[in-house]
Motif scaffolding. Structure first.
Motif, PDB file in Angstrom:
ATOM      1  N   ARG A   1      66.230  65.991  19.159  1.00  0.00           N
ATOM      2  CA  ARG A   1      65.433  64.850  18.724  1.00  0.00           C
ATOM      3  C   ARG A   1      66.387  63.760  18.263  1.00  0.00           C
ATOM      4  O   ARG A   1      66.193  62.597  18.544  1.00  0.00           O
ATOM      5  CB  ARG A   1      64.511  65.244  17.581  1.00  0.00           C
ATOM      6  CG  ARG A   1      63.796  64.038  16.988  1.00  0.00           C
ATOM      7  CD  ARG A   1      62.677  64.439  16.062  1.00  0.00           C
ATOM      8  NE  ARG A   1      61.700  65.238  16.730  1.00  0.00           N
ATOM      9  CZ  ARG A   1      61.232  66.379  16.269  1.00  0.00           C
ATOM     10  NH1 ARG A   1      61.651  66.864  15.133  1.00  0.00           N
ATOM     11  NH2 ARG A   1      60.334  67.063  16.944  1.00  0.00           N
TER      12      ARG A   1
ATOM     13  N   GLY B   1      60.087  55.085  26.693  1.00  0.00           N
ATOM     14  CA  GLY B   1      58.719  54.622  26.510  1.00  0.00           C
ATOM     15  C   GLY B   1      58.325  53.646  27.610  1.00  0.00           C
ATOM     16  O   GLY B   1      57.236  53.732  28.181  1.00  0.00           O
ATOM     17  N   PHE B   2      59.240  52.746  27.948  1.00  0.00           N
ATOM     18  CA  PHE B   2      58.967  51.751  28.977  1.00  0.00           C
ATOM     19  C   PHE B   2      58.789  52.412  30.340  1.00  0.00           C
ATOM     20  O   PHE B   2      57.863  52.103  31.084  1.00  0.00           O
ATOM     21  CB  PHE B   2      60.122  50.738  29.011  1.00  0.00           C
ATOM     22  CG  PHE B   2      59.869  49.587  29.937  1.00  0.00           C
ATOM     23  CD1 PHE B   2      58.955  48.606  29.597  1.00  0.00           C
ATOM     24  CD2 PHE B   2      60.544  49.481  31.139  1.00  0.00           C
ATOM     25  CE1 PHE B   2      58.716  47.536  30.444  1.00  0.00           C
ATOM     26  CE2 PHE B   2      60.309  48.422  32.002  1.00  0.00           C
ATOM     27  CZ  PHE B   2      59.388  47.444  31.654  1.00  0.00           C
TER      28      PHE B   2
ATOM     29  N   SER C   1      57.918  55.435  30.878  1.00  0.00           N
ATOM     30  CA  SER C   1      56.693  56.224  30.818  1.00  0.00           C
ATOM     31  C   SER C   1      55.493  55.353  31.170  1.00  0.00           C
ATOM     32  O   SER C   1      54.564  55.793  31.853  1.00  0.00           O
ATOM     33  CB  SER C   1      56.588  56.793  29.405  1.00  0.00           C
ATOM     34  OG  SER C   1      55.454  57.552  29.266  1.00  0.00           O
ATOM     35  N   ILE C   2      55.520  54.096  30.726  1.00  0.00           N
ATOM     36  CA  ILE C   2      54.443  53.155  31.060  1.00  0.00           C
ATOM     37  C   ILE C   2      54.399  52.920  32.568  1.00  0.00           C
ATOM     38  O   ILE C   2      53.335  52.963  33.182  1.00  0.00           O
ATOM     39  CB  ILE C   2      54.655  51.820  30.319  1.00  0.00           C
ATOM     40  CG1 ILE C   2      54.430  52.015  28.837  1.00  0.00           C
ATOM     41  CG2 ILE C   2      53.727  50.743  30.864  1.00  0.00           C
ATOM     42  CD1 ILE C   2      54.902  50.852  28.000  1.00  0.00           C
TER      43      ILE C   2
ATOM     44  N   SER D   1      57.294  67.301  27.865  1.00  0.00           N
ATOM     45  CA  SER D   1      57.144  67.394  26.415  1.00  0.00           C
ATOM     46  C   SER D   1      58.181  66.537  25.700  1.00  0.00           C
ATOM     47  O   SER D   1      57.931  66.000  24.629  1.00  0.00           O
ATOM     48  CB  SER D   1      57.205  68.856  25.950  1.00  0.00           C
ATOM     49  OG  SER D   1      58.528  69.286  25.883  1.00  0.00           O
TER      50      SER D   1
ATOM     51  N   ILE E   1      59.266  63.644  26.874  1.00  0.00           N
ATOM     52  CA  ILE E   1      58.740  62.277  27.000  1.00  0.00           C
ATOM     53  C   ILE E   1      57.614  62.068  26.002  1.00  0.00           C
ATOM     54  O   ILE E   1      57.547  61.061  25.298  1.00  0.00           O
ATOM     55  CB  ILE E   1      58.237  62.024  28.436  1.00  0.00           C
ATOM     56  CG1 ILE E   1      59.379  62.216  29.427  1.00  0.00           C
ATOM     57  CG2 ILE E   1      57.644  60.638  28.574  1.00  0.00           C
ATOM     58  CD1 ILE E   1      58.933  62.200  30.871  1.00  0.00           C
ATOM     59  N   HIS E   2      56.756  63.092  25.918  1.00  0.00           N
ATOM     60  CA  HIS E   2      55.634  63.001  24.999  1.00  0.00           C
ATOM     61  C   HIS E   2      56.117  62.886  23.561  1.00  0.00           C
ATOM     62  O   HIS E   2      55.561  62.167  22.740  1.00  0.00           O
ATOM     63  CB  HIS E   2      54.728  64.219  25.173  1.00  0.00           C
ATOM     64  CG  HIS E   2      53.412  64.056  24.504  1.00  0.00           C
ATOM     65  ND1 HIS E   2      52.445  65.011  24.510  1.00  0.00           N
ATOM     66  CD2 HIS E   2      52.906  63.035  23.792  1.00  0.00           C
ATOM     67  CE1 HIS E   2      51.408  64.597  23.818  1.00  0.00           C
ATOM     68  NE2 HIS E   2      51.653  63.400  23.381  1.00  0.00           N
ATOM     69  N   GLU E   3      57.190  63.630  23.253  1.00  0.00           N
ATOM     70  CA  GLU E   3      57.738  63.600  21.906  1.00  0.00           C
ATOM     71  C   GLU E   3      58.202  62.187  21.549  1.00  0.00           C
ATOM     72  O   GLU E   3      58.013  61.714  20.432  1.00  0.00           O
ATOM     73  CB  GLU E   3      58.916  64.570  21.848  1.00  0.00           C
ATOM     74  CG  GLU E   3      59.247  65.039  20.474  1.00  0.00           C
ATOM     75  CD  GLU E   3      60.007  66.353  20.559  1.00  0.00           C
ATOM     76  OE1 GLU E   3      61.218  66.301  20.796  1.00  0.00           O
ATOM     77  OE2 GLU E   3      59.384  67.420  20.403  1.00  0.00           O
TER      78      GLU E   3
ATOM     79  N   SER F   1      57.091  59.312  22.937  1.00  0.00           N
ATOM     80  CA  SER F   1      55.919  58.433  22.746  1.00  0.00           C
ATOM     81  C   SER F   1      55.329  58.660  21.365  1.00  0.00           C
ATOM     82  O   SER F   1      54.966  57.711  20.668  1.00  0.00           O
ATOM     83  CB  SER F   1      54.832  58.712  23.777  1.00  0.00           C
ATOM     84  OG  SER F   1      55.349  58.721  25.060  1.00  0.00           O
ATOM     85  N   THR F   2      55.224  59.937  20.992  1.00  0.00           N
ATOM     86  CA  THR F   2      54.643  60.243  19.686  1.00  0.00           C
ATOM     87  C   THR F   2      55.490  59.650  18.563  1.00  0.00           C
ATOM     88  O   THR F   2      54.962  59.146  17.577  1.00  0.00           O
ATOM     89  CB  THR F   2      54.509  61.757  19.490  1.00  0.00           C
ATOM     90  OG1 THR F   2      53.855  62.291  20.628  1.00  0.00           O
ATOM     91  CG2 THR F   2      53.720  62.081  18.246  1.00  0.00           C
TER      92      THR F   2
ATOM     93  N   LEU G   1      57.227  56.925  18.692  1.00  0.00           N
ATOM     94  CA  LEU G   1      56.948  55.487  18.641  1.00  0.00           C
ATOM     95  C   LEU G   1      55.609  55.215  17.970  1.00  0.00           C
ATOM     96  O   LEU G   1      55.476  54.295  17.162  1.00  0.00           O
ATOM     97  CB  LEU G   1      56.974  54.890  20.058  1.00  0.00           C
ATOM     98  CG  LEU G   1      58.334  54.927  20.764  1.00  0.00           C
ATOM     99  CD1 LEU G   1      58.205  54.435  22.198  1.00  0.00           C
ATOM    100  CD2 LEU G   1      59.360  54.100  20.020  1.00  0.00           C
ATOM    101  N   VAL G   2      54.610  56.058  18.292  1.00  0.00           N
ATOM    102  CA  VAL G   2      53.301  55.894  17.667  1.00  0.00           C
ATOM    103  C   VAL G   2      53.398  56.154  16.164  1.00  0.00           C
ATOM    104  O   VAL G   2      52.825  55.427  15.343  1.00  0.00           O
ATOM    105  CB  VAL G   2      52.263  56.836  18.323  1.00  0.00           C
ATOM    106  CG1 VAL G   2      50.925  56.757  17.600  1.00  0.00           C
ATOM    107  CG2 VAL G   2      52.078  56.481  19.790  1.00  0.00           C
ATOM    108  N   LEU G   3      54.182  57.161  15.802  1.00  0.00           N
ATOM    109  CA  LEU G   3      54.382  57.477  14.387  1.00  0.00           C
ATOM    110  C   LEU G   3      55.024  56.298  13.663  1.00  0.00           C
ATOM    111  O   LEU G   3      54.594  55.902  12.575  1.00  0.00           O
ATOM    112  CB  LEU G   3      55.244  58.735  14.262  1.00  0.00           C
ATOM    113  CG  LEU G   3      55.707  59.159  12.872  1.00  0.00           C
ATOM    114  CD1 LEU G   3      54.534  59.319  11.921  1.00  0.00           C
ATOM    115  CD2 LEU G   3      56.485  60.467  12.936  1.00  0.00           C
TER     116      LEU G   3
END
Ligand SMILES: [K+]
Ligand SMILES: [K+]
Lengths: 492, 492
Positions: B167, B365-366, B368-369, B395, B397-399, B401-402, B404-406
């Motif tokens: 991470r 993130g970009f 992923s979009i 997972s 990639i998802h981590e 994104s999460t 960034l959302v956090l």
């Protein structure tokens, strides 16, 4: 790419716009005339003529070819449809208002069809009746488009459609439709009409005239926010009308699918078992209470009822992204302004006419964080995430996180672009202008606050913000794919 | 929860802090004394005493029990370690500066250990030498902690450690360490020491005294940003020193693992094959060019060299989250301020001493979009995402994104909290204060701009922002898990 079906659907859209322009024209000639009205009526005639002409051209262009439609055609139609509608809808403004650039007219028209409600006009009360009617009607059409058109277009599609469909109505689709999307679309349309009827009659009962009642009904059920008065709802000075507005804004910020389900089956229980609705209501209540406290603390010297009503009205108006104003909230204490800014981002429920990133996405985003947090110290515990008794797949959750990240990127890039276009706009006005347009709210804070308008901005800023409204209204993808070269390959 | 290992590691941390306090005390007595110095030296003595005492207590508490450590223990140690270090490190400030609340002292100390560099002092140049040395040293320790401590602690861990480890150093781990993390930690430590040596000597060669050279070295290689002068780097009025600063800030905003790899193997080629580094450099160059243009356009009447150097310096200083100032960028044209705000969010590379959300996360993130965009109209095409020749798992990639959302959630919630604590702080100052603390930058804009400080804020705001710094420095999880009740169960 199947161009035939695209042309046929665009023809349908332009036919509808043509009829809407004609009806505004009819409303116009029903009122007493002066010069302004003459120009407005001519502009509407011209607009209607061009719409019908375009409809015929598209029909001819699309006369040959298969009727099958796939993802990319659906996305292209939705994106192009809103762009073209906004352009054609700009014609009446351009030809009836003096010294108005076409960019300004496009901004106003896009602001209508996307139910944004941001305006370039500083004096709205003096616009001709026909134009005021057209302006409000575009929002009603836009709102109908958002809740119904997605469903209607998607009823053409095969099973793959669910991806797009559930992006818009995440988590609520299966049990209402059972695969019969066309019935679903009709039911939603009926619900929209019933809510419209109830709303118009309620406004009329508070003492508004029929013209104002209908125009405000158009912009309430679509959470659009255009008013017939320069002072917005404050101009009526009617507590009863404000409470009616609060009620219908709240209703139209809810998922239409959920309302249908609640009406047809278990009643109120349905609502309170729905995670998104409960969160939506919770945020409305919490934010209203918080702002009531702030307003009492800052002692602006009104009556208690007026403070409470004003706070609830503005919170509902901003969170449902309607954007009506009864107060100059740009002058409220900073904590209240910050709260409103946050509500602008949240928005209403998915499957409603409201904008914003939608409550359910934030709820899922928040839960996703808790899951990752647990995973950080319990790597071997894997629990599924359940929303409304349905287990969400990893890819659905990932799609929602990606949506939030995408919204973040668009906001950041737009802030930089607009700051280049408008170097003298202060950061708060700039940021709130981007949010107000992208999330289809209407008024922002600072120089684009509820007492101000977007008229002073440069033409290219207006075009950019207009496109931003459409992008936000269509949840990004339908506009972004238009820029993907591979979409336009003839036989891909 | 294995408390024994936690106590032992905390004992180690306090031992290190005790020695650092002692060395500052020794520097203090090497300079000529006045009253202020006496208090400072006493404060440092007291701090050292308490540190050693705590170290002994923790050692006694942790004398029994197994030496195994898992995810949650590692996270707890990192989180508690930084919190306790910031608290103990506040003692010298509290006892040597008049009328300073403990909350202010904690803010300054947390700002040091997290390499944030935000200050509560309005007059820095007149602080006692010993205190200035301690203040800078805390940043150097914090920076070392970030790049090495994570690795060192994780060398205790089993295979599961990679989750946490990657991470922090996403995508760069395997080929440097080949599982031998302890060697890796030592190499990184060596690199940090070499960079420190080079930086101190370079500053000295530009004409700075040894004391200033060493203090600024401490805060440059850690991208901390504390200065010994109230005017920050502007106070030296030395273009050479500024260029040295630009060079070392840029280096220390790079991944230390990448530098190691570049030095040990292929050289420069390594860097330009690395996606994160290329993006980092690209953003630095683009943002600098943009701001140079704006400064020239707004014609602030300095020499071309000074404008160019000033722009590059501030862009580097903000993007690497160092926070040194040579200019009052809070007075720059709005587009330049907006650009700096965006750079604050971006931050440096992963595995560096810099803060922010990190370049690689935004790049992923970009991408992923773009992937989701393609999926929207080509649902059956599935392509793996490759970063630096390595395929990223869904997972991972998802981590990201999460994450960034956090970050988004923490920023929004913090803005509301701070606006309640500080109702009179305007939104730009508020937002930039939150970013400046959470992303470990230091100065913000407006009322917390480069010429201002955080001293005027309320005590509870200071404590909140201090904790926010630690949360940001440890990338959220290590602090957030401390609030998870299940972490504290004895035998879970
Ligand atoms: K609106
Ligand atoms: K810093």
């Amino acid at each position: 790419m199947n161009y035939a079906i695209i042309f046929r659907l665009l023809a349908l859209i332009h036919l509808a716009i043509g009829f809407a322009l004609t009806s505004s024209f009819l409303v116009g000639i029903a009122f007493p005339f002066d010069d302004g009205d003459t120009y407005a009526v001519r502009g509407l005639e011209l607009g209607a003529g061009i719409s019908f002409l375009l409809a015929i051209i598209f029909m001819v262009l699309g006369r040959k070819g298969k009727a099958t439609i796939f993802h990319k055609e659906a996305l292209a139609v939705i994106g192009l449809g809103w762009l073209l509608a906004s352009t054609v809808g700009a014609i009446p403004y351009y030809f009836s208002v003096e010294d108005l650039s076409f960019a300004s007219a496009f901004f106003e028209s896009a602001s209508g069809f996307t139910t944004t409600g941001a305006s370039v006009f500083s004096d709205i009360s003096n616009l001709p009746h026909a134009l005021l009617f057209w302006r409000s009607l575009t929002q009603w059409i836009g709102g109908l488009g958002v809740v119904v058109f997605f469903v209607a277009i998607l009823s053409f599609l095969g099973s793959g459609a669910k991806v797009l469909f559930s992006r818009e109505y995440s988590g609520n689709t299966e049990d209402v439709f059972d695969g019969r999307m066309q019935t679903g679309a009709l039911r939603i349309m009926l619900l929209y009409l019933i809510l419209s009827l109830l709303c118009a009659v309620s406004y009329r009962l508070t003492g508004m005239g029929w013209f104002d009642s209908i125009c405000h009904m158009f912009t309430t059920v679509s959470t659009g926010g255009f008013s017939t008065l320069t002072e917005s709802m404050a101009g009526f000075n009617s507590p009863a009308a404000e409470w009616v507005s609060i009620l219908f804004m709240t209703l139209c910020g809810m998922s239409f699918l959920l309302i249908l389900r609640g009406v047809r089956r278990e009643g109120v229980k349905t609502f309170f078992a729905n995670l998104e609705f409960v969160s939506y209501l919770g945020i409305l209540v919490a934010a209203s209470s918080f702002i009531i406290l702030i307003l009492f603390a800052s002692g602006i010297g009104e009556s208690a009822h007026s403070i409470i009503r004003g706070a609830i009205f503005q919170v509902t108006s901003i969170m449902t992204t309607t954007g009506f104003a009864t107060q100059n909230f740009a002058a409220w204490a900073y904590p209240a302004q910050i709260t409103l800014l946050c509500l602008m981002i949240v928005g209403g429920c998915s499957g409603s006419t409201a904008g914003g990133v939608k409550v359910i996405r934030l709820v899922v985003g928040f839960r996703s964080i808790l899951f990752h947090l647990e995973r950080a110290f319990r790597p071997h515990v894997i629990r599924p995430m359940r929303v409304n008794k349905r287990t969400m797949s990893t890819s659905e959750i990932h799609e929602i996180s990606t949506f939030l990240v995408l919204a973040f990127f668009v906001v950041v890039i737009s802030c930089i672009v607009v700051s280049i276009f408008e170097p003298h706009l202060d950061p708060l006005s700039l940021f709130s202008a981007v949010l107000a347009c992208l999330f289809n709210i209407g008024p922002g804070l600072g120089e684009v606050g509820p007492l101000e308008n977007f008229g002073a901005l440069e033409d290219y800023t207006k075009v950019y913000l207009g496109i931003l409204m459409i992008m936000g209204r269509l949840e990004f993808y339908a506009i972004l794919v238009l820029f993907a070269p591979s979409l336009w390959k003839r036989f891909s």
